[in-house]
Design an enzyme around this catalytic site. Sequence first.
Site, short mmCIF file in Angstrom:
data_model
loop_
_atom_site.label_atom_id
_atom_site.label_comp_id
_atom_site.label_asym_id
_atom_site.label_seq_id
_atom_site.Cartn_x
_atom_site.Cartn_y
_atom_site.Cartn_z
CB SER A 99 -46.83 -38.23 32.59
OG SER A 99 -48.10 -38.97 32.03
CD GLU A 121 -3.09 -0.68 0.07
OE1 GLU A 121 -3.36 0.42 0.08
OE2 GLU A 121 -3.32 -1.85 -0.57
#
Length: 679
Positions: A361, A89
Amino acid sequence: MKFKKILRVLLNVLFWGFTAGIAALAALVLIYGNDLPDYKNLATYAPPVATRLYASDGSLLIEYAEERRVFIDYDDLPEQLVNAFIAAEDQNFWTHPGVDVQGIARALINNTMRVFGFNANFSGASTITQQVAKNFFLTSERTLSRKIKEAILALRLERSFSKQHIMTLYLNQIFLGARAYGVGSASLMYFNKPVSELSLSECAFLASLPKAPNDRERAIERRNYVLRRMVEEGFITKAQADTAAAEPLNINSGFTAQMEDKFQYFAEDVRRQLLETLGRETLYNQGLYIKTTIVPELQQAASDALNKELDAYNAGRKEKLQGAIIAMNPHTGRVVAMAGGRSFAESSFNRATQAMRQIGSTIKPFVYLAALERGMSPEALILDAPIVGWREDNSLWKPENYDKKFLGEIPLRLALETSRNVPTVRLVQQIGVDNAIEVAQRFGVYPSDLKNVNLSLALGSGETTLLRLVQGYSAFVNGGRVIEPKLVDYIEDRYGRLINGQKTDLIDWQEDMVPEEQVVDSEPLSDPQSLYQIVSILQGAVERGTGKQARVPGHTIAGKTGTTNDVKDVWFVGFSKNLIAGVYLGYDTPKPLGPGAGSHMAARVFADFMKVALANEKNQPFAVPDGMTFVRVNRGNGVSASADSNGMIITEAFKQGQTPNQPSAVREKESGPAVGGVF
């Protein structure tokens, strides 16, 4: 003389050109420099940082962020990573004042040659400092005014901050694709590792991303370009570059998605809770460290056990059965595993915490506990015989057992171990519907403001969540304490400070530590002897009753099955001394599961999970409270084994004053009236 005149003219041109340039530059600064943003707050740069969710062992689960970012200090940035970005860069980064005159000249030459057909690449002249100025303060519009502002800001940044600080700003702010901002996040997203572990090849790849963050197809080509540039700048040798170029670029494509799907139900529940308590800004942008309770090995086991059963059932079926499993420590409330369905990617609805379903149950232990609290013995006899003419809410109905049979008078224990409905109806009639339901409310299974209390609620027609059911069962084994499920151990902000008042002594926190048991000031939900009796009966339900599929060899397990009408929903909730787990299976739109389906399926899921969870644990029997007496009795009638040794002999736990049944009393009942009666 002629030469001197020419030289004088050139010098005048240069002087006035330079003067004009300075004047133009001053004018530009006056025009564009006065309304530029204040850059001085970058001295204490604290960018939005991803909040990260960690498992109990410290492994990363998932990130919450609008922008995925992990802040990395300059001292923690690998030298080769910094060099890779400089080579790619801004080769003159360490020497230019913010604007690279050589770079501008080089870009002009290259771009001019390209326009006239020469073999040269288009190139830009923005320095890393200029990119910082643009990324933090300016837009990406391609205008001359923006470039001028960018250059002015870059010059000012260079005068105010060190090169190292500017590089830190750049490498933590730049977008690198995959929702990753900064090299710290990109390293995790692409390679699932921190920047300190990146190879030269991986450093070069990350440095290639600013030009085309989302272009994966040219990844190898762009990585190799950066490696060549690093050789040209003298950062590495050609041999190093060749070795790195030959390295496969194993970009992480599926790991994150796989991990997120496996833990997403749990992570999403954490997100919802924290979004409500902390707010969106704090959760998504403040870089929180969230240490959760989830145990990856147990989460894996829970997901595998659930999907194994679902896959076996769903094979060849168009409509897919769903389910959920949740496991927690009953003493601390720490949730160690949670799966809310087959796959979060298919459906984000969490059936462990959000689905309100009839529980069948699994309500019965609370009903039977109500009887034990009132002094009934586990061997108290209940009539298992047809009930004629039961009327409730203007409806006439006839309770039935699952096997369509009747056993006559049987002990309370046997009725619960084998989950018989008719004796349960008679028991509720004996102790009162309100009293039976009150226990379920007291333990948090049913809401306290329940409307229209009736018998059907005592048989499991009421709706609740799997999480609330597991929470209620936890009180059986933890001494009757209300324990809130806990998903998070503690939270730290980005600076390591504890937030939200969670845990006060975490400075010396160790990985093998767990939070202390929750301190509960309220009285226990029930007396310890009644609680132990219900636990003992539930242990019998697993060893010889309806929960046989939930047995874990070598370990003491208690639990209860549950099935709703027409087998639309099936359940199992069970526990060892220090771990409880609940399982639910059913269709999202309730309908019968079909022939052969039942609560044994949920019990199998539980057993598969617990076999893994307890594999390295020693067996721990349930704690016995003071004052209990143990007597061997006949399971079928509750008579002392010394008086009646016929049939299965078990050990019963009696409170003070309770004794086995007398043989004469049993014989009298057996020779008494035939089964029947009207309630």
